[in-house]
Write a protein that holds these residues in place. Structure first.
Motif, short mmCIF file in Angstrom:
data_model
loop_
_atom_site.label_atom_id
_atom_site.label_comp_id
_atom_site.label_asym_id
_atom_site.label_seq_id
_atom_site.Cartn_x
_atom_site.Cartn_y
_atom_site.Cartn_z
N SER A 169 -6.00 5.78 -3.89
CA SER A 169 -5.91 7.25 -3.82
C SER A 169 -4.56 7.75 -4.32
O SER A 169 -4.42 8.92 -4.67
CB SER A 169 -6.14 7.74 -2.39
OG SER A 169 -5.08 7.38 -1.54
N ARG A 233 -8.66 3.98 3.72
CA ARG A 233 -7.61 4.98 3.87
C ARG A 233 -7.38 5.68 2.54
O ARG A 233 -7.44 5.05 1.48
CB ARG A 233 -6.31 4.33 4.34
CG ARG A 233 -6.32 3.95 5.78
CD ARG A 233 -5.02 3.28 6.19
NE ARG A 233 -4.89 3.22 7.63
CZ ARG A 233 -5.56 2.38 8.40
NH1 ARG A 233 -6.39 1.52 7.88
NH2 ARG A 233 -5.40 2.39 9.72
N ARG A 234 -7.07 6.98 2.61
CA ARG A 234 -6.74 7.68 1.38
C ARG A 234 -5.88 8.91 1.71
O ARG A 234 -5.89 9.39 2.85
CB ARG A 234 -7.99 8.09 0.60
CG ARG A 234 -9.03 8.93 1.34
CD ARG A 234 -10.22 9.28 0.44
NE ARG A 234 -9.83 10.13 -0.67
CZ ARG A 234 -9.75 9.70 -1.94
NH1 ARG A 234 -10.05 8.46 -2.24
NH2 ARG A 234 -9.38 10.51 -2.90
N VAL A 235 -5.17 9.38 0.72
CA VAL A 235 -4.35 10.59 0.89
C VAL A 235 -4.63 11.52 -0.28
O VAL A 235 -4.56 11.10 -1.44
CB VAL A 235 -2.84 10.23 0.93
CG1 VAL A 235 -1.98 11.47 0.78
CG2 VAL A 235 -2.49 9.52 2.23
N GLU A 236 -4.95 12.78 0.03
CA GLU A 236 -5.16 13.78 -1.04
C GLU A 236 -3.81 14.41 -1.36
O GLU A 236 -3.49 15.51 -0.91
CB GLU A 236 -6.17 14.83 -0.57
CG GLU A 236 -7.57 14.28 -0.41
CD GLU A 236 -8.48 15.25 0.33
OE1 GLU A 236 -8.17 16.45 0.41
OE2 GLU A 236 -9.50 14.77 0.85
N TRP A 237 -3.03 13.68 -2.14
CA TRP A 237 -1.64 14.09 -2.35
C TRP A 237 -1.49 15.28 -3.31
O TRP A 237 -0.47 15.97 -3.28
CB TRP A 237 -0.81 12.91 -2.85
CG TRP A 237 -1.29 12.29 -4.13
CD1 TRP A 237 -2.15 11.25 -4.25
CD2 TRP A 237 -0.95 12.67 -5.46
NE1 TRP A 237 -2.36 10.95 -5.57
CE2 TRP A 237 -1.63 11.81 -6.34
CE3 TRP A 237 -0.11 13.66 -6.00
CZ2 TRP A 237 -1.51 11.90 -7.72
CZ3 TRP A 237 0.01 13.75 -7.38
CH2 TRP A 237 -0.68 12.89 -8.23
N THR A 356 -1.37 8.15 6.66
CA THR A 356 -2.62 8.73 6.15
C THR A 356 -3.28 9.59 7.25
O THR A 356 -3.82 10.65 6.97
CB THR A 356 -3.61 7.64 5.68
OG1 THR A 356 -4.04 6.85 6.79
CG2 THR A 356 -2.99 6.73 4.65
N GLN A 357 -3.21 9.10 8.49
CA GLN A 357 -3.84 9.86 9.58
C GLN A 357 -3.01 11.06 9.98
O GLN A 357 -3.54 12.12 10.30
CB GLN A 357 -4.05 8.95 10.79
CG GLN A 357 -5.15 7.93 10.52
CD GLN A 357 -5.47 7.08 11.74
OE1 GLN A 357 -4.87 7.25 12.80
NE2 GLN A 357 -6.41 6.18 11.60
N TYR A 359 -0.98 12.75 8.06
CA TYR A 359 -1.13 13.78 7.03
C TYR A 359 -2.50 14.46 7.13
O TYR A 359 -2.61 15.68 7.03
CB TYR A 359 -0.94 13.18 5.63
CG TYR A 359 -1.13 14.20 4.54
CD1 TYR A 359 -0.27 15.28 4.41
CD2 TYR A 359 -2.23 14.11 3.68
CE1 TYR A 359 -0.48 16.24 3.44
CE2 TYR A 359 -2.44 15.07 2.71
CZ TYR A 359 -1.56 16.13 2.58
OH TYR A 359 -1.76 17.09 1.63
N ALA A 360 -3.54 13.67 7.39
CA ALA A 360 -4.89 14.25 7.52
C ALA A 360 -4.93 15.22 8.71
O ALA A 360 -5.56 16.28 8.63
CB ALA A 360 -5.92 13.14 7.71
N GLN A 363 -3.21 18.26 7.67
CA GLN A 363 -4.04 18.90 6.66
C GLN A 363 -5.21 19.65 7.29
O GLN A 363 -5.69 20.65 6.74
CB GLN A 363 -4.58 17.82 5.73
CG GLN A 363 -5.18 18.32 4.43
CD GLN A 363 -5.62 17.13 3.57
OE1 GLN A 363 -5.83 16.04 4.09
NE2 GLN A 363 -5.72 17.35 2.28
N SER A 364 -5.64 19.18 8.43
CA SER A 364 -6.79 19.83 9.06
C SER A 364 -6.44 21.28 9.43
O SER A 364 -7.31 22.07 9.77
CB SER A 364 -7.26 19.05 10.28
OG SER A 364 -6.30 19.19 11.30
#
Ligand code: SF4
Ligand code: SF4
Length: 376
Positions: A169, A233-237, A356-357, A359-360, A363-364
């Motif tokens: 990601s 796991r991923r990050v929408e950077w 990752t968590q 940041y998610a 982000q929420s």
């Protein structure tokens, strides 16, 4: 003429190590030392962590028997190659008292010539990010330059991800980009070798190896594609700048700060973190003194100390600074995120905090009631 991909075996890897030595390279590779696999000197394939794999989860790392005899089975060991280029400690100058006067002795960095055998895509991306900051900005760091200058990279494409990897990601892996030579390890000590630079091609030609079967390239691509797809796991950077700006006061910063020990393990293990401090030291007789540069971390209170106190006094402000810099502000400064998705900050965090968590969760978009922009 472009060198065709070659078929290598364990004997060819041994020969390559020998040739690198004759070219005055200090060869480093993944070695098993104590409970972990990490970078260490390699004089022969027997030094490699053959038969070991890394097993990771938040706050946990184990080197475990892999059940096979792959030479490069252990991905993402305990360290990246950062400490070889950007030393944890470097003496800038020393001073000696002599006949009532002080003499300053300037430290001249000595050029090194490293060859990294078995580097992974994420750590190669880490080198590119540190190059951007320490070599390609307005001022080149002469200590980094001396260590980094002539380095050679022999990468291994990843065909298996660890639980904590998210390089796909971050667009940094699992297929290695920018290596002098890229290897795909197949079963039975067979390797596909692709040259990525004239130096890499020249070294491979010295091996006298035969061309690889054409289908090996397709199989290599399929293996790295499958590895990328397996990452959970991923990050929408790409949206991180606006996400961070809009959630500066998210209550989640308080939740993660309540768990964070401010130990700085994440910044030490991160292949891209580059912050430093300088320390002056003198001996008890006051005849000699030295100024040394040491790694620092945005997790220490003293890091943001200016006249009158620290700018980032609270753990919340320090964690927010770190994550914001990695994913958002680095993009403002250098045009890319400052994270390669190697996952080491997750693995080596004693509290199991997971970028990752976290940041998610930010982000929420849940916003708290502390909307005055106060840093503390
Ligand atoms: S996030 Fe984890 S590793 Fe980083 S400072 Fe906090 S407790 Fe230490
Ligand atoms: S922030 Fe974490 S995952 Fe990203 S490069 Fe640094 S250690 Fe690796």
């Amino acid at each position: 003429m472009k060198l065709k991909p070659l078929r290598l075996d364990a004997e060819s890897i041994q020969k390559l190590i020998h040739i690198l030595g004759t070219h005055q390279y200090e060869v480093l590779g993944p070695v098993k030392d104590g409970p972990a696999v990490h970078w260490g000197p390699v004089a022969s394939i027997d030094d490699l962590a053959s038969g070991w794999r890394s097993s990771t989860s938040p706050g946990r790392y184990r080197a475990e028997p892999s059940g096979d005899n792959a030479l490069f089975g252990a991905a993402n060991g305990a360290d990246s190659c950062k400490r070889y280029f950007h030393s944890p400690e470097a003496r800038l100058f020393s001073a000696k008292r002599d006949n009532g006067a002080f003499h300053i002795i300037q430290e001249q960095p000595k050029p090194r010539r490293f060859a990294f055998l078995g580097i992974r895509a994420c750590d190669l991306a880490g080198v590119r990010l540190q190059d951007r900051v320490l070599l390609q900005d307005r001022y080149a760091d002469e200590f980094y330059q001396a260590n980094r200058g002539d380095a050679l990279f022999i990468a291994v494409h990843c065909s298996e991800s660890l639980d904590t990897c998210f390089c796909a990601s971050m667009d940094s892996g699992p297929r290695a980009k920018g290596a002098d030579i890229a290897l795909t390890e197949r079963s039975g000590h067979e390797f596909l070798a692709e040259a990525g630079s004239p130096e890499g091609a020249s070294l491979l030609s010295e091996l006298g190896a035969s061309p690889a079967p054409p289908e090996w390239m397709k199989e290599s691509q399929a293996a790295t594609d499958a590895c990328a797809s397996s990452q959970t796991r991923r990050v929408e950077w790409r949206s991180a700048r606006s996400v961070i700006d809009q959630n500066f006061d998210s209550p989640h910063w308080d939740r993660v700060a309540a768990r964070c020990l401010n130990c700085a393990n994440c910044t030490s293990s991160c292949p891209t973190c580059f912050c430093i401090n300088t320390e002056d030291r003198s001996d008890l007789s006051l005849h000699t003194a030295e100024r040394v540069r040491v790694w620092d971390s945005c997790f220490t209170q003293s890091f943001s100390y200016i006249h009158g106190g620290s700018v980032r006094f609270s753990p919340k402000a320090r964690y927010r600074q770190w994550l914001s810099h990695k994913l958002a502000r680095w993009q403002d400064q250098f045009g890319t995120p400052g994270c390669t998705g190697c996952g080491r900050c997750i693995v080596w965090c004693p509290a199991g905090i997971d970028i990752t968590q976290e940041y998610a969760a930010v982000q929420s978009g849940s916003r708290g009631d502390n909307s005055n922009g106060n840093l503390h």
